[in-house]
Scaffold this active site. Structure first.
Site, PDB file in Angstrom:
ATOM      1  N   ARG A   1       0.725  -1.204  -0.101  1.00  0.00           N
ATOM      2  CA  ARG A   1       0.215   0.378  -0.118  1.00  0.00           C
ATOM      3  C   ARG A   1       0.923   1.195   0.098  1.00  0.00           C
ATOM      4  O   ARG A   1       1.460   1.623   1.034  1.00  0.00           O
ATOM      5  CB  ARG A   1      -0.666   0.382   0.834  1.00  0.00           C
ATOM      6  CG  ARG A   1      -2.181  -1.085   1.105  1.00  0.00           C
ATOM      7  CD  ARG A   1      -3.029  -1.731   2.892  1.00  0.00           C
ATOM      8  NE  ARG A   1      -3.746  -2.480   2.250  1.00  0.00           N
ATOM      9  CZ  ARG A   1      -4.590  -2.475   3.868  1.00  0.00           C
ATOM     10  NH1 ARG A   1      -4.056  -1.515   4.640  1.00  0.00           N
ATOM     11  NH2 ARG A   1      -5.276  -3.390   3.687  1.00  0.00           N
TER      12      ARG A   1
ATOM     13  N   ASP B   1       1.980   5.241   0.120  1.00  0.00           N
ATOM     14  CA  ASP B   1       1.572   6.160   0.285  1.00  0.00           C
ATOM     15  C   ASP B   1       1.194   7.502  -0.896  1.00  0.00           C
ATOM     16  O   ASP B   1       1.211   7.442  -2.438  1.00  0.00           O
ATOM     17  CB  ASP B   1       2.253   6.964   1.709  1.00  0.00           C
ATOM     18  CG  ASP B   1       2.619   6.441   2.841  1.00  0.00           C
ATOM     19  OD1 ASP B   1       1.308   5.317   3.028  1.00  0.00           O
ATOM     20  OD2 ASP B   1       3.271   6.601   3.325  1.00  0.00           O
TER      21      ASP B   1
ATOM     22  N   ARG C   1      11.477   5.979   2.939  1.00  0.00           N
ATOM     23  CA  ARG C   1      11.654   7.734   2.745  1.00  0.00           C
ATOM     24  C   ARG C   1      12.803   7.869   4.565  1.00  0.00           C
ATOM     25  O   ARG C   1      14.178   9.022   4.737  1.00  0.00           O
ATOM     26  CB  ARG C   1      10.675   8.256   3.199  1.00  0.00           C
ATOM     27  CG  ARG C   1       9.377   8.137   1.260  1.00  0.00           C
ATOM     28  CD  ARG C   1       8.483   8.668   1.776  1.00  0.00           C
ATOM     29  NE  ARG C   1       8.239   9.903   2.428  1.00  0.00           N
ATOM     30  CZ  ARG C   1       7.131  10.447   3.245  1.00  0.00           C
ATOM     31  NH1 ARG C   1       6.188   9.664   3.204  1.00  0.00           N
ATOM     32  NH2 ARG C   1       7.325  11.191   3.462  1.00  0.00           N
TER      33      ARG C   1
END
Length: 257
Positions: A50, A52, A202
């Site tokens: 999933r 973002d 990230r």
């Protein structure tokens, strides 16, 4: 119900992420709406990961169940027709058995992160890479990345809202690839593991940017990892340079295409 694996490419900029939401556009919602044009009923698809809001897909994989048998190529062509003008494309489609699950059958996932070092803002690549206005040292960044390889408690490098039961993960690959450009330097991060924590990639890239800038050392990366404390993480970089690049399966359902 016949099951099909879909390889999906998308630009994540106009979406609130992969997962279907009632009030915001999503990649999942766009594909399910296209499926509804082919078989008029509610559709629910599952994906390998999933992503973002703002994160892109090069090789996302999803699966769908249909009521009738479709030729896989014709199904992909029909979906692409009904997905227009959304920036989503089915790049491959394969008939799979009922045991195949896009998420649970995956053996690894690989992400790409693109960072561009140049003074001027990005125009043609705006929203497709993270620009920093200063030069970075990719050799130092690789030295910092090497400290993260292996099985660790990655509490430092996961979001405070991560819902995973454990922060233990095995990181198989974190390669820092410098690519010379006429306008500066692009640095591509290739990150692979069986599974990832929320915001893990990230968090890695934002921390390694600090190493490349000379504000951190590779030893600081080790200290942050061993702290097992989110507060010890470097800055979390923006989502728009991140791509779900590929997902591995054994056997690969797309091998024969």
């Amino acid at each position: 119900m016949p099951r099909y694996a879909l390889k999906v490419e998308y630009n994540g900029a106009p979406f609130s992420g992969w997962q279907r939401q009632s009030e915001h556009p999503s990649v999942q919602g766009a594909i399910e709406a296209a499926l509804g044009k082919l078989e008029k009923r509610a559709h629910t698809i599952a994906a390998a990961g999933r992503t973002d809001a703002g994160v892109h897909g090069l090789g996302q994989v999803a699966h769908c169940d249909m009521e009738k048998e479709w030729d896989a190529f014709r199904l992909s062509e029909a979906l692409n027709y009904h997905l227009k003008p959304e920036p989503v494309a089915i790049t491959a489609c394969a008939r799979v058995d009922d045991a195949f699950h896009a998420r649970f059958s995956a053996t690894w996932r690989r992400y790409l992160f693109r960072l561009v070092c140049r003074r001027a803002p990005l125009t043609h690549e705006a929203g497709l890479a993270w620009r920093v206005p200063h030069m970075l040292d990719p050799v130092a960044m690789q030295a910092g990345a090497d400290r993260l390889i292996g099985r660790h408690d990655f509490t430092t490098f996961r979001s405070s809202i991560c819902q995973a039961d454990s922060a233990l993960r095995t990181l198989d690959r974190l390669d820092v690839e410098p690519v010379e450009r006429p306008d500066g330097l692009e640095i591509r991060f290739h990150v692979q593991a069986r599974s990832f924590l929320h915001n893990q990639v990230r968090s890695f890239v934002g921390t390694l940017e600090r190493v490349g800038a000379g504000a951190w050392t590779p030893d600081d990366v080790t200290a942050a990892l061993e702290a097992r404390d989110r507060a010890a993480c470097g800055p979390v970089c923006p989502p728009h340079g991140l791509y779900l690049a590929a997902v591995g399966y054994a056997p690969d359902p797309f091998d024969h295409i």
